[in-house]
Motif scaffolding. Structure first.
Motif, PDB file in Angstrom:
ATOM      1  N   GLY A  74      34.103  72.233  18.623  1.00 46.34           N
ATOM      2  CA  GLY A  74      33.478  71.033  19.173  1.00 46.34           C
ATOM      3  C   GLY A  74      32.765  70.173  18.154  1.00 46.34           C
ATOM      4  O   GLY A  74      32.193  69.129  18.510  1.00 46.34           O
ATOM      5  N   LYS A  75      32.757  70.575  16.905  1.00 49.87           N
ATOM      6  CA  LYS A  75      32.089  69.797  15.855  1.00 49.87           C
ATOM      7  C   LYS A  75      33.128  69.210  14.912  1.00 49.87           C
ATOM      8  O   LYS A  75      34.210  69.775  14.707  1.00 49.87           O
ATOM      9  CB  LYS A  75      31.123  70.683  15.058  1.00 49.87           C
ATOM     10  CG  LYS A  75      29.984  71.257  15.904  1.00 49.87           C
ATOM     11  CD  LYS A  75      29.088  72.136  15.062  1.00 49.87           C
ATOM     12  CE  LYS A  75      27.950  72.702  15.898  1.00 49.87           C
ATOM     13  NZ  LYS A  75      27.042  73.573  15.086  1.00 49.87           N
ATOM     14  N   LYS A  76      32.778  68.086  14.320  1.00 48.83           N
ATOM     15  CA  LYS A  76      33.682  67.454  13.356  1.00 48.83           C
ATOM     16  C   LYS A  76      33.628  68.187  12.019  1.00 48.83           C
ATOM     17  O   LYS A  76      32.555  68.555  11.547  1.00 48.83           O
ATOM     18  CB  LYS A  76      33.300  65.983  13.146  1.00 48.83           C
ATOM     19  CG  LYS A  76      33.570  65.097  14.356  1.00 48.83           C
ATOM     20  CD  LYS A  76      33.222  63.642  14.030  1.00 48.83           C
ATOM     21  CE  LYS A  76      33.511  62.739  15.231  1.00 48.83           C
ATOM     22  NZ  LYS A  76      33.153  61.329  14.924  1.00 48.83           N
ATOM     23  N   LEU A  77      34.819  68.359  11.445  1.00 49.26           N
ATOM     24  CA  LEU A  77      34.955  68.955  10.116  1.00 49.26           C
ATOM     25  C   LEU A  77      35.816  68.000   9.274  1.00 49.26           C
ATOM     26  O   LEU A  77      36.876  67.580   9.730  1.00 49.26           O
ATOM     27  CB  LEU A  77      35.618  70.333  10.183  1.00 49.26           C
ATOM     28  CG  LEU A  77      35.982  70.987   8.847  1.00 49.26           C
ATOM     29  CD1 LEU A  77      34.712  71.347   8.066  1.00 49.26           C
ATOM     30  CD2 LEU A  77      36.844  72.240   9.067  1.00 49.26           C
ATOM     31  N   ALA A  78      35.337  67.643   8.116  1.00 46.20           N
ATOM     32  CA  ALA A  78      36.099  66.710   7.280  1.00 46.20           C
ATOM     33  C   ALA A  78      35.892  67.031   5.806  1.00 46.20           C
ATOM     34  O   ALA A  78      34.844  67.564   5.408  1.00 46.20           O
ATOM     35  CB  ALA A  78      35.673  65.263   7.554  1.00 46.20           C
ATOM     36  N   ILE A  79      36.896  66.688   5.011  1.00 46.28           N
ATOM     37  CA  ILE A  79      36.806  66.833   3.561  1.00 46.28           C
ATOM     38  C   ILE A  79      37.532  65.659   2.928  1.00 46.28           C
ATOM     39  O   ILE A  79      38.663  65.340   3.304  1.00 46.28           O
ATOM     40  CB  ILE A  79      37.368  68.196   3.091  1.00 46.28           C
ATOM     41  CG1 ILE A  79      37.224  68.314   1.568  1.00 46.28           C
ATOM     42  CG2 ILE A  79      38.802  68.401   3.538  1.00 46.28           C
ATOM     43  CD1 ILE A  79      37.462  69.727   1.056  1.00 46.28           C
ATOM     44  N   GLY A  80      36.840  64.971   2.012  1.00 46.34           N
ATOM     45  CA  GLY A  80      37.451  63.792   1.409  1.00 46.34           C
ATOM     46  C   GLY A  80      36.499  63.051   0.501  1.00 46.34           C
ATOM     47  O   GLY A  80      35.550  63.623  -0.062  1.00 46.34           O
ATOM     48  N   SER A  81      36.700  61.721   0.390  1.00 46.03           N
ATOM     49  CA  SER A  81      35.931  60.893  -0.533  1.00 46.03           C
ATOM     50  C   SER A  81      34.525  60.641   0.002  1.00 46.03           C
ATOM     51  O   SER A  81      34.246  60.794   1.198  1.00 46.03           O
ATOM     52  CB  SER A  81      36.643  59.564  -0.759  1.00 46.03           C
ATOM     53  OG  SER A  81      36.687  58.816   0.441  1.00 46.03           O
ATOM     54  N   LEU A  82      33.630  60.210  -0.897  1.00 46.08           N
ATOM     55  CA  LEU A  82      32.238  59.979  -0.545  1.00 46.08           C
ATOM     56  C   LEU A  82      32.112  58.888   0.525  1.00 46.08           C
ATOM     57  O   LEU A  82      31.421  59.068   1.530  1.00 46.08           O
ATOM     58  CB  LEU A  82      31.453  59.581  -1.799  1.00 46.08           C
ATOM     59  CG  LEU A  82      30.008  59.126  -1.571  1.00 46.08           C
ATOM     60  CD1 LEU A  82      29.179  60.257  -0.992  1.00 46.08           C
ATOM     61  CD2 LEU A  82      29.400  58.618  -2.873  1.00 46.08           C
ATOM     62  N   ALA A 117      19.593  62.775   4.745  1.00 45.72           N
ATOM     63  CA  ALA A 117      18.483  62.792   3.784  1.00 45.72           C
ATOM     64  C   ALA A 117      18.926  63.307   2.417  1.00 45.72           C
ATOM     65  O   ALA A 117      18.284  63.014   1.397  1.00 45.72           O
ATOM     66  CB  ALA A 117      17.344  63.653   4.337  1.00 45.72           C
ATOM     67  N   VAL A 118      19.999  64.066   2.404  1.00 47.91           N
ATOM     68  CA  VAL A 118      20.426  64.692   1.160  1.00 47.91           C
ATOM     69  C   VAL A 118      21.265  63.762   0.277  1.00 47.91           C
ATOM     70  O   VAL A 118      21.517  64.065  -0.887  1.00 47.91           O
ATOM     71  CB  VAL A 118      21.225  65.985   1.471  1.00 47.91           C
ATOM     72  CG1 VAL A 118      22.634  65.642   1.941  1.00 47.91           C
ATOM     73  CG2 VAL A 118      21.260  66.907   0.260  1.00 47.91           C
ATOM     74  N   TRP A 119      21.720  62.612   0.800  1.00 50.15           N
ATOM     75  CA  TRP A 119      22.637  61.755   0.037  1.00 50.15           C
ATOM     76  C   TRP A 119      22.081  61.324  -1.323  1.00 50.15           C
ATOM     77  O   TRP A 119      22.769  61.478  -2.344  1.00 50.15           O
ATOM     78  CB  TRP A 119      23.023  60.512   0.856  1.00 50.15           C
ATOM     79  CG  TRP A 119      24.046  60.731   1.934  1.00 50.15           C
ATOM     80  CD1 TRP A 119      23.944  60.356   3.241  1.00 50.15           C
ATOM     81  CD2 TRP A 119      25.336  61.353   1.817  1.00 50.15           C
ATOM     82  NE1 TRP A 119      25.068  60.706   3.951  1.00 50.15           N
ATOM     83  CE2 TRP A 119      25.952  61.325   3.088  1.00 50.15           C
ATOM     84  CE3 TRP A 119      26.020  61.950   0.759  1.00 50.15           C
ATOM     85  CZ2 TRP A 119      27.211  61.849   3.336  1.00 50.15           C
ATOM     86  CZ3 TRP A 119      27.281  62.474   0.996  1.00 50.15           C
ATOM     87  CH2 TRP A 119      27.858  62.428   2.270  1.00 50.15           C
ATOM     88  N   ALA A 173      22.881  61.734  -7.094  1.00 49.80           N
ATOM     89  CA  ALA A 173      22.269  61.785  -8.426  1.00 49.80           C
ATOM     90  C   ALA A 173      22.771  62.990  -9.215  1.00 49.80           C
ATOM     91  O   ALA A 173      22.984  62.909 -10.441  1.00 49.80           O
ATOM     92  CB  ALA A 173      20.750  61.830  -8.297  1.00 49.80           C
ATOM     93  N   GLN A 174      22.973  64.101  -8.503  1.00 55.27           N
ATOM     94  CA  GLN A 174      23.431  65.321  -9.177  1.00 55.27           C
ATOM     95  C   GLN A 174      24.883  65.208  -9.665  1.00 55.27           C
ATOM     96  O   GLN A 174      25.221  65.708 -10.733  1.00 55.27           O
ATOM     97  CB  GLN A 174      23.302  66.521  -8.228  1.00 55.27           C
ATOM     98  CG  GLN A 174      21.881  66.950  -7.957  1.00 55.27           C
ATOM     99  CD  GLN A 174      21.236  67.618  -9.159  1.00 55.27           C
ATOM    100  OE1 GLN A 174      21.912  68.204  -9.993  1.00 55.27           O
ATOM    101  NE2 GLN A 174      19.913  67.501  -9.271  1.00 55.27           N
TER     102      GLN A 174
END
Length: 849
Positions: free
Chosen positions: A616-624, A635-637, A642-643
């Motif tokens: 039931g949750k979205k899962l994605a992998i790709g560009s920023l 909040a982590v963006w 920066a890292q």
């Protein structure tokens, strides 16, 4: 058979539906695809040149590719004056035209000189450059002043048959020539083995017994057909050179063999008691030289094969869109403005612009960079590149020779044509050597003629035999033969022996980046992970992969990494494979973590990434950008971006995996520098070699890589034709350049460079275009190859010195009649043995390398 299934009687393309274009020619009704083909066909028959069609082998292979007509035409050369025929081979049908011709009969630098000199004096010829290794002639002429058929007739008159170059036909011609040479070599070898037994009998006392004359006549019976059949190429070359007033390498061979044979015949016929026969010398002489020529000829096929491999990258068929229907047609039938359909996994047949659809296209064959590029409506695509995912509709902008791939092929051909043939010291001295030998033999004969005819004949023959340029001719090829063998043992394959002579003088090396100084494959080097717990500030964690990685990961981290790898397993993208391989390496796959939950609604978004639903949750992998659009403001963006910025500046690719309200992870994927690249560059700079980095990558990425490797000069953001121009500019500045590369995009530069060095792990085209191949792709072999080349050149000079000293000592003795032909026949191979022994020392020098 319906009209749709028929083909044009001129060009053999399919006939248009609903239109009947026909004509009755020679009492036979013929059908054509257009009025142009109809007019050309009528013109050809009207001129009485219908034999043109008899020579066309129109066949259709399993791919539907219409094969080109074979160029083996010995008569009716006027057919090649037709624009419709020249269109297959000529770059542009203007007043000034250029064409590549396959020339039969070329075997030495003297042939190159003769052809180019004859063309310089021909009317209408602007330029003619011969490529010795490929037996090709790059011809530029004024079609207003002369016709192509007239130039072909001119070449035929000096003994060279030429036809327009076609890679497949050219390779067939070279195979045919090599097969004929092998037959002559085999015949000479058979005769040499049998004459050896006769010679052993004569040298051990049979020349004084009752069977002496029998052995003599047996020798004559074996030597005569060998001289006629196996020695024919030498006589043909010598006679052609004399007719055109140029002394070739064939002339001393023909003179030495003929004089020795005639003298032996003289001894047999008159039955001299004091003279000896030298039929074995004649046959062995021919056999040894034919062996060298056959080994040299075998390497000439490589130049043809490299061009053929480039042509193989061009798709042969395409899906043409006609209204609401599609039709499979040959690529050569496409015209500018046509629309073609390119499905996922297919190669793009032409250069064009996407007018419908979006996808990811693998352009590594052009750019050398293996990260596929996202393509959308309005973007350009190139022939030979691969559509990885979506379905594209492409509007044709350029076809065949005008495509980017076609230009690469043209650059390779042009670079091969303009590379001057190597003229070794022996080739330059041979004409003088021959002249002096003939003069000395004549002087010797005339001087001793006042004393005794047979003594004069023996002395003159001794001079010809003992000054036979065996050792001088072996000085260069023997050293190169040993050096290439040594190189092969060390993993350095030298395709053309003369390259070693050039490499010894090179002080400037130009390196491609991807796959040459780097490993050429994508790997996950670093991870950044943050848990997205509600009402809590996400903590970013940097994870360096090592042997204890699995033990250091939390349950949620393992879950995201395993789900991401499972999702990426549905993609064929290069980076997706790197992520899947990373998971498998560290046992982070779904099965190994007992994660049996299935993913639903898997969707690939071209150029962005791949997504699905998990519990039931979205899962994605790709560009920023794509992940941020789905995940929203997190909040982590700022901290995450920066890292990873440092890695992006160094050329690494960053891919983000996100599980809604659970966690986010950044994969740093990079092509790592080869383990020993830094040390090799430092070693080369310590030896005073200049090193340049040449790359199609972005300037900042190339600068970072060069700084890491210690390379001072960087040239970045260059396309294949620009790489070729860079090499050419450096050569014009007076530098000898060695180019090191591994990709298809490096092929023009590899051929243009004075020495091209290809990584054995690279593409077939780059390997075929290079002069030296590093079998295992080991960079440390480059300085070793340079050292081997210097040692080879030193050995060549020593060998030439040995042969000169030998002649300085032995020729006066022969002229003084102090050496008989028998002693001369024994002494002559001694100089060759000295040369061979000196060359063999190269093996010992590099025995443990």
């Amino acid at each position: 058979m319906s009209q749709a299934d028929q083909h044009c009687d001129h060009c053999h393309l399919p006939l248009p539906e609903g239109e009947d274009i026909s004509a009755t020619i020679n009492n036979q009704k013929m059908h054509f695809c257009c009025y142009g083909c109809k007019t050309v066909c009528e013109t050809i028959y009207g001129a009485g040149m219908d034999g043109f069609y008899q020579r066309l082998s129109y066949q259709q292979d399993i791919d539907g590719d219409i094969l080109k007509p074979p160029p083996e035409i010995n008569s009716e050369l006027e057919v090649y004056d037709l624009d419709e025929v020249q269109g297959e081979f000529v770059d542009a049908l203007g007043d000034i035209r250029e064409i590549h011709l396959l020339v039969e009969g070329i075997h030495c630098a003297a042939c190159v000189w003769l052809i180019e000199r004859s063309l310089d004096n021909a009317t209408g010829v602007i330029q003619g450059n011969v490529n010795l290794s490929a037996k090709k002639l790059h011809l530029k002429w004024d079609n207003r002043e002369t016709k192509l058929s007239a130039i072909l007739h001119t070449l035929g008159q000096i003994g060279y048959a030429a036809v327009p170059f076609d890679p497949e036909a050219a390779e067939g011609q070279i195979k045919k020539h090599n097969r004929q040479l092998l037959f002559r070599l085999g015949f000479a070898g058979f005769a040499a083995m049998n004459l050896m037994w006769i010679s052993i009998a004569l040298y051990t006392g049979a020349d004084e017994g009752q069977f002496k004359e029998l052995f003599y006549w047996l020798g004559l019976g074996l030597a005569t057909p060998t001289l006629i059949y196996s020695g024919y190429p030498f006589y043909r070359g010598a006679i052609t050179g004399l007719i055109n007033r140029h002394l070739t390498m064939d002339l001393p061979i023909a003179i030495g063999a003929t004089i020795t044979y005639l003298y032996s015949c003289y001894v047999v016929i008159i039955g001299s008691e004091i003279a000896h026969v030298y039929f074995d010398t004649v046959v062995n002489f021919i056999f040894v030289i034919l062996t060298g020529r056959y080994l040299e000829a075998m390497s000439k096929r490589l130049a043809v094969q490299s061009t053929q491999r480039l042509l193989d990258l061009q798709p042969k068929i395409s899906t043409l869109i006609i209204g609401d229907e599609t039709k499979i047609v040959p690529v050569r039938a496409l015209q500018k403005g046509d629309k073609v359909l390119v499905k996922a996994g297919e190669k793009i047949p032409v250069d064009g612009v996407i007018i419908k659809g979006e996808s990811v296209v693998d352009e590594s064959m052009l750019t050398g960079e293996f990260v596929p590029m996202a393509k959308f409506i309005g973007d350009s695509v190139s022939a030979g590149t691969t559509n990885k995912e979506g379905v594209l509709t492409v509007e044709v902008s350029r076809t065949l020779k005008n495509t980017a791939l076609g230009k690469i092929i043209h650059l390779v051909d042009e670079a091969q044509a303009t590379k001057a043939p190597i003229q070794c010291t022996a080739d330059r001295v041979i004409p003088w050597f021959v002249s002096i030998t003939l003069i000395l033999a004549t002087v010797t004969f005339l001087f001793w003629l006042t004393v005794d005819f047979e003594l004069a004949l023996m002395a003159a023959t001794s001079v010809l035999i003992i000054t036979c340029p065996c050792a001088f001719g072996l000085a260069t090829p023997m050293a190169i033969a040993v050096a290439t063998g040594v190189g092969a043992r060390m993993g350095v394959l030298v395709k053309h022996g003369a390259v070693l002579e050039i490499l010894s003088s090179i002080k400037h090396f130009v390196f491609d980046k991807t796959g040459t100084l780097t490993q050429g494959k994508m790997l996950v080097s670093t991870l950044f992970y943050a848990a997205l717990e509600q009402d809590e500030q996400p903590i970013l964690r940097k994870i360096e992969p090592d042997e204890q990685l699995l033990e250091r990961l939390s349950k949620k981290e393992k879950q995201l990494l395993s789900l991401a790898s499972y999702l990426e397993s549905h993609s064929e993208h290069m980076i997706a494979k790197a992520i899947v391989n990373f998971a498998q390496c560290y046992s982070l796959t779904r099965n190994e973590l007992n994660n049996s939950a299935e993913l639903e609604h898997i969707k690939v978004t071209s150029g962005s990434g791949i997504s699905a639903s998990y519990q039931g949750k979205k899962l994605a992998i790709g560009s920023l950008l794509w992940i941020r659009q789905m995940a929203g403001d997190l909040a982590v963006w700022p901290q995450l971006e920066a890292q990873v910025q440092e890695y992006q500046l160094s050329g690494s690719t960053v891919i983000y995996a996100w599980l809604e309200n659970e966690s986010i992870c950044a994969y740093v994927v990079e092509d790592k520098v080869r383990d020993n690249a830094v040390d090799i560059v430092a070693q080369m700079k310590a030896q005073n070699f200049a090193v340049t980095l040449l790359s199609g990558d972005k300037q900042e990425v190339a600068d970072y890589m060069a700084n890491k490797l210690g390379i001072d000069e960087v040239i970045a953001e260059v396309m294949p034709d620009e790489k070729d121009q860079v090499i050419q500019q450096k050569q014009q500045q007076g530098h000898l350049i060695a180019m090191v590369g591994d990709g298809i995009n490096d092929a023009p530069a590899l051929v243009r460079a004075d020495v091209g060095i290809a990584m054995g792990s690279g593409t077939d085209v780059s390997i075929d275009s290079a002069d030296i191949i590093l079998v295992n792709g080991e960079l440390e072999k480059i300085p070793l190859a340079a050292e081997l080349s210097r040692a080879t050149l030193k050995t060549i000079k020593q060998n030439i010195g040995i042969s000169i000293v030998y002649n300085i000592i032995m020729v006066p003795l022969a002229m003084a009649a102090m050496i008989t032909p028998l002693v001369a026949a024994v002494a002559m191979p001694l100089s060759s043995l000295l040369v061979i022994g000196n060359a063999a020392r190269l093996r010992w020098r590099f025995k443990n390398r």
